[in-house]
Scaffold this active site. Structure first.
Site, PDB file in Angstrom:
ATOM      1  N   ASN A   1       0.854  -1.191   0.000  1.00 35.45           N
ATOM      2  CA  ASN A   1       0.000   0.000   0.000  1.00 35.45           C
ATOM      3  C   ASN A   1       0.895   1.247   0.000  1.00 35.45           C
ATOM      4  O   ASN A   1       1.507   1.573   1.009  1.00 35.45           O
ATOM      5  CB  ASN A   1      -0.876  -0.048   1.267  1.00 35.45           C
ATOM      6  CG  ASN A   1      -1.726   1.183   1.434  1.00 35.45           C
ATOM      7  OD1 ASN A   1      -1.835   2.015   0.527  1.00 35.45           O
ATOM      8  ND2 ASN A   1      -2.340   1.316   2.607  1.00 35.45           N
ATOM      9  N   TRP A   2       0.943   1.916  -1.148  1.00 35.64           N
ATOM     10  CA  TRP A   2       1.806   3.105  -1.265  1.00 35.64           C
ATOM     11  C   TRP A   2       1.221   4.319  -0.535  1.00 35.64           C
ATOM     12  O   TRP A   2       1.891   5.340  -0.413  1.00 35.64           O
ATOM     13  CB  TRP A   2       2.004   3.473  -2.743  1.00 35.64           C
ATOM     14  CG  TRP A   2       2.911   2.558  -3.504  1.00 35.64           C
ATOM     15  CD1 TRP A   2       3.474   1.392  -3.059  1.00 35.64           C
ATOM     16  CD2 TRP A   2       3.368   2.732  -4.854  1.00 35.64           C
ATOM     17  NE1 TRP A   2       4.239   0.833  -4.058  1.00 35.64           N
ATOM     18  CE2 TRP A   2       4.196   1.635  -5.165  1.00 35.64           C
ATOM     19  CE3 TRP A   2       3.142   3.701  -5.834  1.00 35.64           C
ATOM     20  CZ2 TRP A   2       4.812   1.491  -6.406  1.00 35.64           C
ATOM     21  CZ3 TRP A   2       3.753   3.555  -7.069  1.00 35.64           C
ATOM     22  CH2 TRP A   2       4.581   2.464  -7.349  1.00 35.64           C
ATOM     23  N   LYS A   3      -0.043   4.227  -0.149  1.00 39.11           N
ATOM     24  CA  LYS A   3      -0.739   5.371   0.478  1.00 39.11           C
ATOM     25  C   LYS A   3      -0.610   6.605  -0.438  1.00 39.11           C
ATOM     26  O   LYS A   3      -0.695   6.446  -1.646  1.00 39.11           O
ATOM     27  CB  LYS A   3      -0.208   5.619   1.892  1.00 39.11           C
ATOM     28  CG  LYS A   3      -0.267   4.332   2.728  1.00 39.11           C
ATOM     29  CD  LYS A   3      -0.097   4.545   4.195  1.00 39.11           C
ATOM     30  CE  LYS A   3      -0.207   3.206   4.903  1.00 39.11           C
ATOM     31  NZ  LYS A   3      -0.181   3.281   6.346  1.00 39.11           N
TER      32      LYS A   3
ATOM     33  N   HIS B   1      -9.645   0.662   5.014  1.00 37.00           N
ATOM     34  CA  HIS B   1      -8.375   0.889   5.717  1.00 37.00           C
ATOM     35  C   HIS B   1      -8.643   1.875   6.852  1.00 37.00           C
ATOM     36  O   HIS B   1      -9.448   2.804   6.689  1.00 37.00           O
ATOM     37  CB  HIS B   1      -7.321   1.444   4.747  1.00 37.00           C
ATOM     38  CG  HIS B   1      -5.964   1.508   5.357  1.00 37.00           C
ATOM     39  ND1 HIS B   1      -5.605   2.490   6.254  1.00 37.00           N
ATOM     40  CD2 HIS B   1      -4.890   0.697   5.242  1.00 37.00           C
ATOM     41  CE1 HIS B   1      -4.356   2.270   6.652  1.00 37.00           C
ATOM     42  NE2 HIS B   1      -3.897   1.195   6.049  1.00 37.00           N
TER      43      HIS B   1
ATOM     44  N   GLU C   1      -7.128   4.366   7.963  1.00 38.58           N
ATOM     45  CA  GLU C   1      -6.918   5.782   7.613  1.00 38.58           C
ATOM     46  C   GLU C   1      -8.096   6.311   6.788  1.00 38.58           C
ATOM     47  O   GLU C   1      -8.506   7.464   6.941  1.00 38.58           O
ATOM     48  CB  GLU C   1      -5.594   5.924   6.841  1.00 38.58           C
ATOM     49  CG  GLU C   1      -4.393   5.727   7.763  1.00 38.58           C
ATOM     50  CD  GLU C   1      -3.112   5.279   7.054  1.00 38.58           C
ATOM     51  OE1 GLU C   1      -3.040   5.349   5.819  1.00 38.58           O
ATOM     52  OE2 GLU C   1      -2.178   4.854   7.761  1.00 38.58           O
TER      53      GLU C   1
ATOM     54  N   GLU D   1      -5.430  -5.345  10.962  1.00 35.63           N
ATOM     55  CA  GLU D   1      -4.439  -4.287  11.171  1.00 35.63           C
ATOM     56  C   GLU D   1      -4.737  -3.552  12.480  1.00 35.63           C
ATOM     57  O   GLU D   1      -5.587  -2.652  12.498  1.00 35.63           O
ATOM     58  CB  GLU D   1      -4.492  -3.276  10.023  1.00 35.63           C
ATOM     59  CG  GLU D   1      -4.130  -3.849   8.685  1.00 35.63           C
ATOM     60  CD  GLU D   1      -3.540  -2.778   7.769  1.00 35.63           C
ATOM     61  OE1 GLU D   1      -2.411  -2.963   7.311  1.00 35.63           O
ATOM     62  OE2 GLU D   1      -4.201  -1.749   7.529  1.00 35.63           O
TER      63      GLU D   1
ATOM     64  N   GLY E   1       2.326   2.095  10.961  1.00 37.19           N
ATOM     65  CA  GLY E   1       3.302   3.183  10.827  1.00 37.19           C
ATOM     66  C   GLY E   1       4.040   3.536  12.094  1.00 37.19           C
ATOM     67  O   GLY E   1       4.655   4.597  12.180  1.00 37.19           O
TER      68      GLY E   1
ATOM     69  N   SER F   1       3.266  -2.196  10.464  1.00 34.18           N
ATOM     70  CA  SER F   1       4.722  -2.188  10.665  1.00 34.18           C
ATOM     71  C   SER F   1       5.414  -3.484  10.240  1.00 34.18           C
ATOM     72  O   SER F   1       6.357  -3.937  10.893  1.00 34.18           O
ATOM     73  CB  SER F   1       5.059  -1.843  12.119  1.00 34.18           C
ATOM     74  OG  SER F   1       4.667  -0.513  12.390  1.00 34.18           O
TER      75      SER F   1
ATOM     76  N   GLY G   1       2.827  -1.119   4.371  1.00 31.47           N
ATOM     77  CA  GLY G   1       2.716   0.302   4.055  1.00 31.47           C
ATOM     78  C   GLY G   1       4.077   0.926   3.823  1.00 31.47           C
ATOM     79  O   GLY G   1       4.638   0.891   2.723  1.00 31.47           O
ATOM     80  N   GLY G   2       4.648   1.496   4.880  1.00 29.71           N
ATOM     81  CA  GLY G   2       5.897   2.252   4.778  1.00 29.71           C
ATOM     82  C   GLY G   2       7.013   1.532   4.025  1.00 29.71           C
ATOM     83  O   GLY G   2       7.709   2.139   3.199  1.00 29.71           O
TER      84      GLY G   2
HETATM   85  P1  PGA Z   1       2.678   0.268   7.769  1.00 28.94           P
HETATM   86  O1  PGA Z   1       1.222   0.435   7.121  1.00 28.94           O
HETATM   87  O2  PGA Z   1       3.273  -0.978   7.165  1.00 28.94           O
HETATM   88  O3  PGA Z   1       3.414   1.514   7.407  1.00 28.94           O
HETATM   89  O4  PGA Z   1       2.479   0.106   9.231  1.00 28.94           O
HETATM   90  C1  PGA Z   1       0.378  -0.658   6.961  1.00 28.94           C
HETATM   91  C2  PGA Z   1      -0.944  -0.200   6.415  1.00 28.94           C
HETATM   92  O5  PGA Z   1      -1.370   0.925   6.730  1.00 28.94           O
HETATM   93  O6  PGA Z   1      -1.609  -0.930   5.661  1.00 28.94           O
END
Ligand code: PGA
Length: 254
Positions: free
Chosen positions: A8-10, A98, A100, A170, A176, A213, A234-235
């Protein structure tokens, strides 16, 4: 079975050139690890170009997905992107709910359900994200909330529905932050989610993912998870040296 990896590049990166260079790293990873299935979820605006890049590469173990979709199929919904549009852009997967996105749009469980039904109607594979929103640490798993997130999101599914389907656990505090849930907690929650899915007759067809993470360090322990079919990253999906290590660790786990 090898664990599947979702990236997930966000809201990154900021230019088409950077997106294309980053995607090229995924193409080369897919070529060097043909046994691993990879899915990249970039921002909408890059989908068309990245799809062309993907088609030209000829790789078959790398797919594209989107980070969200509209609750409706078409019409006067300014700023929204429908499932059918995404499908026509070369997407095969879509993230739904998600944490967010839930927070930014204050999405209700019913709205998540509408998005899920739209994804199935458009022929997109849903990755439904669930996690305890209210908890601050792993010691406070809110099982009633998880149960509600799953059961309300999955109501009114078409009876003939047979597609691939993923449920991503999650924990919000792990996203993050560099903190991951312990393997025993993830196994316990995965077991609980499978029981909830079984009540809905979906236990066999839904794969469980863990996200929060996952990086080149935490993967060493997380890869041992038995109940989990893949990871949502994500990150680390913006750092080639990190996502390549993650893929290598998964590939070594045969
Ligand atoms: P993260 O994000 O790996 O940066 O914790 C995961 C996600 O939001 O799907």
């Amino acid at each position: 079975m090898l664990k599947k990896l979702f990236f997930n590049w966000k809201m990154n990166p900021t230019s088409p050139n950077e997106a294309s260079s980053l995607f090229a790293e995924f193409v080369s990873l897919a070529q060097s690890q043909p046994q691993i299935s990879l899915v990249v979820l970039p921002p909408y605006v890059y989908l068309s170009e990245l799809n062309q890049q993907l088609q030209t590469s000829g790789v078959t173990n790398l797919k594209l997905g989107a980070q969200d979709l509209a609750r409706h199929s078409a019409g006067a919904y300014t700023g929204q992107i429908s499932g059918q549009m995404l499908k026509n852009m070369g997407c095969q997967y879509v993230l739904i709910g998600h944490s967010e996105t839930r927070e930014a749009y204050q999405l209700s469980h019913e709205q998540i359900n509408q998005k899920l039904l739209q994804s199935l109607e458009s022929g997109l594979v849903p990755i439904l994200c669930v996690g305890h929103q209210s908890d601050k640490t792993i010691t406070e798993i809110n099982y009633p909330e998880l149960s509600e997130q799953v059961t309300t999101a999955l109501q009114n599914l078409p009876t003939e529905f047979k597609t691939e389907f993923y449920l991503a656990y999650e924990p919000v505090w792990a996203i993050g932050t560099g903190k991951t849930a312990t393997n025993s907690i993830i196994e316990e929650v995965s077991q609980f989610l499978k029981q909830e899915l079984a009540k809905l007759g979906l236990a066999k067809q839904v794969g469980i993912l863990y996200g929060g993470s996952v990086d080149d360090v935490s993967i060493q322990e997380l890869v041992k998870l038995q109940q989990v079919d893949g990871f949502l990253i994500g990150g680390a999906s913006l750092k080639p040296e990190k996502f390549k290590t993650i893929a290598q660790v998964v590939a070594n786990q045969v």
